[in-house]
Motif scaffolding. Structure first.
Motif, PDB file in Angstrom:
ATOM      1  N   UNK A  62       9.107  -6.374  -5.779  1.00  0.00           N
ATOM      2  CA  UNK A  62      10.106  -7.435  -5.893  1.00  0.00           C
ATOM      3  C   UNK A  62      11.508  -6.913  -5.587  1.00  0.00           C
ATOM      4  N   UNK A  63      11.802  -5.734  -6.058  1.00  0.00           N
ATOM      5  CA  UNK A  63      13.103  -5.125  -5.789  1.00  0.00           C
ATOM      6  C   UNK A  63      13.332  -4.972  -4.290  1.00  0.00           C
ATOM      7  N   UNK A  88       0.828  -1.209   0.000  1.00  0.00           N
ATOM      8  CA  UNK A  88       0.000   0.000   0.000  1.00  0.00           C
ATOM      9  C   UNK A  88       0.864   1.261   0.000  1.00  0.00           C
ATOM     10  N   UNK A  89       1.921   1.262   0.807  1.00  0.00           N
ATOM     11  CA  UNK A  89       2.812   2.421   0.830  1.00  0.00           C
ATOM     12  C   UNK A  89       3.538   2.619  -0.484  1.00  0.00           C
ATOM     13  N   UNK A  90       3.936   1.510  -1.114  1.00  0.00           N
ATOM     14  CA  UNK A  90       4.600   1.586  -2.414  1.00  0.00           C
ATOM     15  C   UNK A  90       3.652   2.126  -3.473  1.00  0.00           C
ATOM     16  N   UNK A  91       2.410   1.646  -3.455  1.00  0.00           N
ATOM     17  CA  UNK A  91       1.410   2.140  -4.407  1.00  0.00           C
ATOM     18  C   UNK A  91       1.108   3.613  -4.168  1.00  0.00           C
ATOM     19  N   UNK A 151       2.396  -3.584 -13.256  1.00  0.00           N
ATOM     20  CA  UNK A 151       3.749  -4.129 -13.419  1.00  0.00           C
ATOM     21  C   UNK A 151       4.823  -3.286 -12.725  1.00  0.00           C
ATOM     22  N   UNK A 152       4.684  -1.967 -12.796  1.00  0.00           N
ATOM     23  CA  UNK A 152       5.657  -1.100 -12.126  1.00  0.00           C
ATOM     24  C   UNK A 152       5.605  -1.302 -10.612  1.00  0.00           C
ATOM     25  N   UNK A 153       4.404  -1.419 -10.066  1.00  0.00           N
ATOM     26  CA  UNK A 153       4.249  -1.679  -8.638  1.00  0.00           C
ATOM     27  C   UNK A 153       4.868  -3.025  -8.272  1.00  0.00           C
ATOM     28  N   UNK A 168      16.892 -15.887 -11.331  1.00  0.00           N
ATOM     29  CA  UNK A 168      15.583 -15.640 -11.940  1.00  0.00           C
ATOM     30  C   UNK A 168      14.450 -15.612 -10.924  1.00  0.00           C
ATOM     31  N   UNK A 169      14.755 -15.519  -9.632  1.00  0.00           N
ATOM     32  CA  UNK A 169      13.717 -15.622  -8.604  1.00  0.00           C
ATOM     33  C   UNK A 169      12.674 -14.521  -8.735  1.00  0.00           C
ATOM     34  N   UNK A 170      13.115 -13.278  -8.907  1.00  0.00           N
ATOM     35  CA  UNK A 170      12.155 -12.182  -9.039  1.00  0.00           C
ATOM     36  C   UNK A 170      11.335 -12.325 -10.319  1.00  0.00           C
ATOM     37  N   UNK A 171      12.009 -12.678 -11.382  1.00  0.00           N
ATOM     38  CA  UNK A 171      11.311 -12.822 -12.662  1.00  0.00           C
ATOM     39  C   UNK A 171      10.260 -13.913 -12.576  1.00  0.00           C
TER      40      UNK A 171
END
Length: 662
Positions: free
Chosen positions: A534-535, A507-510, A527-529, A552-555
């Protein structure tokens, strides 16, 4: 100067329609006082504030009590999490800081460092200290304690301003912001803003949920009992206080006389529970579920004990006996005035303190049981400004937002032979805790096995939570990480503080992305969120075989929200077939908003590195895709190009080729 404001009715039914506040601090301007206001210093609210602040937004965090941390710093001394690989992000940082505290304070191999179980178990005061440190380290966060929400000003369904009352001074304080986060347990902000919400239990028919509505459920055998109708109603699970007790005589505050409001008749049904075997142990013993074997078949089993550091215990009130006195005591809580809510706090406090006094002192309780109970008392060094008693009521469920999507039992359980739960393109976190709801009624089942509404630790598979459950149907400028859009049954798994911390981070990131890009909360690019989450170590898709350190874990987690995987196995180091790659390319193009993929591979067993590299060259010709940057950017290792390409390599390569506007 005194100002007069109008209070919106409905959220707190007994409030006056108008109220005069003395010396209201309010700037006569249209520009925001801060980028983001987070209402509620719950763990979710704290993590929402930290996530946004670290990304560069200015945040004001407002809490009703004089403390932050909600249940996690008010008695809930163990993390309610079954699968530690399913939730990471800021919650994992919190546990790591807890662990570091015990190692630094007592030593790497000390008893207390061991008892904290790598930071997942902790004393309430230590949790509060860590929360305060995390907030204080963020220069972009301002903290307001002891402020209760009174009014929400909206214009054209857009939240503009929130007005608070300073509980100590009686003065009013108004805040404007570009985004508001409702991190209250009760959903107070959105109710005052006029957002639609659910209250109580849906019927079984409304969403086709097996465990919805009125239910008697055998928690040992996982089966329905006579009297279950599935009918919906306005009842909500019982509230309690989560207690912290100690068996250290040098750190004990001992009740020498009955606590205020004590009435032994509140607890007499427990004698039947003892006699009829309902204070025994569980059919299956599971570590971390609050089972303390020495207490089985004694009156001390009215509580569930879990050991935490420094000779203390996280103590839950056992909901399985029929004598459990708390159901329905919260019936008036949600729509009540602040004054009426304080009465509910007091009633639950009286019941909780009285229950401990009862098992320690009542002459009808067997002497051996009293002696055992008299080992445990309120710690002198906890809740020192509240007579050593927790300050936060355990609000297990309250209002539930009517959002752009309603999460149901069917989304969090495996259905119709599926190998995964529902896959959501807008997933913002993975959930994992069992369906677990306290009794909603004092009514026992006809066979006297259980109280109505109790569903105890019903196992489910890990699931995904979509962003849309945080977004109101029509109110703008508002996001809701706690009292979110779910049914009663689904809420009973979502309602755990570790998961709420992760949802708060989302929620804070959004909220940050909304402010940064000048976009409504409901238009934040998913996708940006997801990439930003993930980062920052959020888990979006749970896999049984995923090494989080895998290249490839995040992907894989990202593509797991788009439908690449239909089971809990990622198999990242296995070759990909032509059939599977063709399907993945279609989903890849769909994510980028392009037409269906024109790339198709033969239904061959595997695709070679050479063929896949040629495909990447074609994808790189797209105007918004970056050029291929070399095999090292996505390959696990350089090798003969005629060897098969691996699934993880495909995930990583496609993830790196998402367009800049995706």
């Amino acid at each position: 100067m005194n100002r007069r404001y109008f209070i919106k009715l409905g959220a707190f039914g007994t409030m006056l329609s108008t109220a005069t506040f003395g010396a209201c601090t309010r700037k006569d301007k249209t520009t925001p006082d801060t980028d983001i206001v987070v209402v509620g210093g719950s763990p979710a609210g704290i993590m929402a504030a930290i996530a946004a602040a670290r990304l560069g937004a200015t945040v004001t965090l407002v809490e009703y009590h004089n403390h932050i941390g909600g249940l996690s710093s008010s008695g809930l001394g163990k993390s309610d999490i079954e699968n530690k690989d399913a939730i990471a992000g800021l919650f994992k940082e919190f546990t790591q800081r807890i662990y570091q505290y015990y190692r630094d304070t007592y030593g790497e191999h000390s008893e207390n460092a061991t008892k904290c179980k790598q930071g997942y178990y902790y004393e309430p005061s230590v949790a509060e200290q860590v929360f305060n440190q995390m907030v204080a380290q963020e220069k972009n966060i301002s903290l307001l304690l002891n402020h209760q929400i009174e009014q929400v000003v909206t214009q054209a369904d857009q939240v503009q301003e929130v007005v608070f009352t300073n509980r100590a001074e009686g003065t009013s304080y108004a805040l404007k912001a570009r985004v508001f986060v409702d991190a209250t347990y009760e959903g107070d902000l959105y109710a005052l803003a006029g957002a639609a919400y659910r209250l109580g239990r849906e019927s079984r028919e409304e969403f086709g949920e097996l465990h919805a509505g009125k239910i008697f459920f055998d928690y040992n055998e996982n089966k329905f009992l006579e009297g279950s109708t599935g009918a919906g109603d306005q009842k909500i699970p019982a509230y309690t206080y989560r207690l912290c007790l100690t068996d250290d005589p040098t750190n004990s505050y001992v009740m020498q006389e009955p606590p205020p409001g004590y009435d032994r008749t509140n607890y007499l049904k427990y004698f039947d529970d003892l006699k009829e075997g309902r204070l025994g142990g569980p059919k299956v013993f599971k570590e971390g579920h609050g089972y303390y074997q020495a207490h089985f078949d004694t009156m001390v089993r009215v509580f569930s004990f879990a050991e935490i550091p420094n000779r203390k215990y996280d103590v839950n009130t056992n909901p399985r006996p029929l004598g459990f006195p708390f159901p329905e005591e919260n019936a008036t809580y949600l729509e009540a005035s602040w004054q009426e809510r304080e009465k509910v706090f007091r009633r639950h406090r009286e019941l909780a303190m009285g229950l401990l006094y009862f098992i320690q002192n009542d002459p009808e309780v067997p002497q051996a049981h009293r002696t055992m109970a008299q080992q445990y008392h309120w710690p002198l060094d906890e809740f020192t400004d509240n007579n050593h008693f927790p300050w936060q009521l355990y609000v297990r469920e309250a209002r539930r937002l009517k959002g752009e999507y309603t999460l149901t039992e069917n989304d969090v359980t495996l259905r119709d032979g599926a190998a995964r739960t529902t896959i959501f393109k807008d997933t913002i976190i993975a959930g994992e805790f069992p369906i677990d709801s306290f009794p909603a009624s004092k009514e026992p089942s006809p066979d006297k096995k259980v109280l109505e509404g109790y569903i105890g630790m019903l196992p489910i598979a890990p699931y995904q939570i979509p962003y849309r459950v945080l977004v109101p149907e029509k109110i703008n400028g508002l996001i809701v990480p706690v009292a979110a859009s779910t049914t009663h049954v689904a809420y009973s798994t979502l309602r755990m503080e570790p998961l709420w911390m992760g949802i708060g981070q989302a929620a804070g990131t959004a909220a940050y992305l909304s402010v940064k890009n000048n976009l409504p909360i409901r238009k934040v690019p998913i996708p940006a969120l997801q990439k930003l989450l993930l980062k920052n170590n959020q888990i979006l898709t749970y896999f049984e075989d995923l090494d989080i350190k895998d290249k490839a874990a995040q992907a894989a987690q990202f593509w797991g929200t788009k439908g690449f995987f239909d089971s809990y196995k990622a198999n990242l180091h296995q070759p990909i077939s032509g059939r599977e790659l063709t399907r993945w390319l279609t989903l890849f193009n769909d994510t980028r908003g392009l037409e269906e993929s024109t790339f198709a591979f033969d239904k061959q067993e595997t695709v070679s590195l050479a063929d896949f590299i040629r495909l990447l060259d074609l994808l790189s010709q797209s105007a918004d895709a970056p050029p291929r940057s070399g095999a090292a950017a996505w390959q696990y290792a350089k090798r003969d190009s005629q060897l098969p390409v691996q699934r993880g390599e495909v995930c990583q390569a496609l993830y790196l080729r998402l367009g800049k506007n995706t």
